[in-house]
Design a protein around this motif. Structure first.
Motif, PDB file in Angstrom:
ATOM      1  N   ARG A  11      35.317  46.648  46.862  1.00  0.00           N
ATOM      2  CA  ARG A  11      35.096  48.089  46.878  1.00  0.00           C
ATOM      3  C   ARG A  11      34.538  48.524  48.225  1.00  0.00           C
ATOM      4  NH1 ARG A  11      31.389  48.209  43.255  1.00  0.00           N
ATOM      5  NH2 ARG A  11      32.841  48.352  41.530  1.00  0.00           N
ATOM      6  N   SER A  79      42.415  41.663  41.383  1.00  0.00           N
ATOM      7  CA  SER A  79      42.609  42.638  40.302  1.00  0.00           C
ATOM      8  C   SER A  79      41.968  43.973  40.618  1.00  0.00           C
ATOM      9  CB  SER A  79      42.035  42.100  38.988  1.00  0.00           C
ATOM     10  OG  SER A  79      42.723  40.951  38.585  1.00  0.00           O
ATOM     11  N   SER A  80      40.627  44.017  40.666  1.00  0.00           N
ATOM     12  CA  SER A  80      39.953  45.307  40.865  1.00  0.00           C
ATOM     13  C   SER A  80      38.477  45.103  41.171  1.00  0.00           C
ATOM     14  CB  SER A  80      40.085  46.168  39.607  1.00  0.00           C
ATOM     15  OG  SER A  80      39.279  45.646  38.568  1.00  0.00           O
ATOM     16  N   GLU A  83      36.471  44.268  38.069  1.00  0.00           N
ATOM     17  CA  GLU A  83      36.539  42.855  37.682  1.00  0.00           C
ATOM     18  C   GLU A  83      35.576  42.015  38.518  1.00  0.00           C
ATOM     19  OE1 GLU A  83      38.281  41.222  35.214  1.00  0.00           O
ATOM     20  OE2 GLU A  83      38.770  43.224  34.477  1.00  0.00           O
TER      21      GLU A  83
END
Length: 111
Positions: A11, A79-80, A83
């Motif tokens: 992020r 993935s993200s 996660e």
């Protein structure tokens, strides 16, 4: 499977620092120097655009339990960010902070 480009899956820099802290404080135990060396190469790679260590090298040099956790992290990064957050929470619960028993024992013997 190449491990390049993992740094772009976070992020932000704070999330990457958090993951690196978990790897350093909870997985990289210098009492097993070979395993620690490869975990720290992976730690380094999370901030670099090139490959410092391969998945095969990790498989050869990291214990089974920690390898599963690292593979879960790789999957989470791909993935993200959510996660990754879940990985951080689960890993903190599963692994205590590594304590350097040798250093602590030396301090106890000096006193």
């Amino acid at each position: 499977m190449t491990l390049t480009g993992l740094g772009s899956g976070f992020r932000d820099d704070e999330q990457r620092r958090c993951v690196r802290t978990v790897i350093h404080d909870r997985l990289a135990d210098d009492r097993d120097q070979q395993e620690c060396r490869y975990l720290m190469r992976f730690w380094w790679q999370l901030g670099m655009p090139y490959q410092e260590v391969s998945l095969e090298e990790l498989r050869l040099n990291v214990g089974k339990l920690k390898l599963v956790v690292i593979e879960e992290l790789i999957s989470a990064i791909r993935s993200s960010p959510a996660e990754i957050d879940a990985w951080v929470d689960a890993t903190r619960q599963a692994f205590p902070v590594v304590q350097d028993r040798g250093f602590r024992a030396a301090l106890d013997n000096d006193g």
